[in-house]
Write a protein that holds these residues in place. Structure first.
Motif, PDB file in Angstrom:
ATOM      1  N   GLY A 187      -2.805 -19.011  33.184  1.00 51.89           N
ATOM      2  CA  GLY A 187      -3.499 -18.054  34.134  1.00 51.89           C
ATOM      3  C   GLY A 187      -4.527 -17.311  33.417  1.00 51.89           C
ATOM      4  N   GLU A 188      -4.535 -16.937  32.458  1.00 51.33           N
ATOM      5  CA  GLU A 188      -5.452 -16.198  31.580  1.00 51.33           C
ATOM      6  C   GLU A 188      -6.889 -17.131  31.631  1.00 51.33           C
TER       7      GLU A 188
ATOM      8  N   THR B  47       2.570 -20.298  31.239  1.00 52.07           N
ATOM      9  CA  THR B  47       2.100 -19.891  32.424  1.00 52.07           C
ATOM     10  C   THR B  47       1.331 -18.949  32.598  1.00 52.07           C
ATOM     11  N   ASN B  48       1.537 -17.925  31.801  1.00 53.59           N
ATOM     12  CA  ASN B  48       0.585 -16.746  31.788  1.00 53.59           C
ATOM     13  C   ASN B  48      -0.800 -16.925  30.741  1.00 53.59           C
ATOM     14  N   LYS B  49      -0.484 -17.731  29.834  1.00 51.71           N
ATOM     15  CA  LYS B  49      -1.777 -18.495  29.028  1.00 51.71           C
ATOM     16  C   LYS B  49      -2.476 -19.279  30.162  1.00 51.71           C
TER      17      LYS B  49
ATOM     18  N   THR C 229       6.634 -22.633  37.902  1.00 44.10           N
ATOM     19  CA  THR C 229       7.321 -22.353  36.703  1.00 44.10           C
ATOM     20  C   THR C 229       8.770 -22.292  37.070  1.00 44.10           C
TER      21      THR C 229
END
Length: 112
Positions: A65-66, A61-63, A79
């Motif tokens: 988002g980036e 999820t963070n990837k 998520t």
């Protein structure tokens, strides 16, 4: 793997054309794990990614988002334990633009 991931997103305007017809069929064929769904009257690309646990799902999820921040184009992300559901669509046109298919291909690349 789709060649879409190497394409650049273009700035999208409110009057940009939505992907339809033969172009939609061609782009969808390049991303067989994604489905076109209609949510709140807008066509979107959807895919569920599966992981072994919540930590892996959150890292993915963070990837995503980036990636979204780097392009200024943001998906809906859900998520959960062991899975992430991603929805790409273009808010300005209320449907699908070529950029959404490019971002979906890049999302696939992040999962590998």
């Amino acid at each position: 793997m789709s060649e879409l991931k190497s394409e650049s997103c273009e700035a999208c305007r409110a009057d940009a054309p939505e992907v339809t017809g033969k172009e939609l069929d061609t782009l969808s064929a390049d991303l067989p794990d994604w489905v076109v769904v209609t949510r709140d009257g807008e066509r979107q690309l959807e895919r569920v990614f599966r992981f072994r646990n919540f930590a892996e799902a959150l890292a993915f999820t963070n990837k995503v988002g980036e990636l979204a921040e780097s392009e200024g184009h943001h998906p809906a992300l859900l998520t959960e334990y062991g899975k992430v559901t991603v929805h790409w669509w273009t808010h300005k046109i209320g449907g699908l633009h070529r950029n959404d298919f490019i971002m979906a291909a890049r999302t696939d690349d992040l999962a590998h």
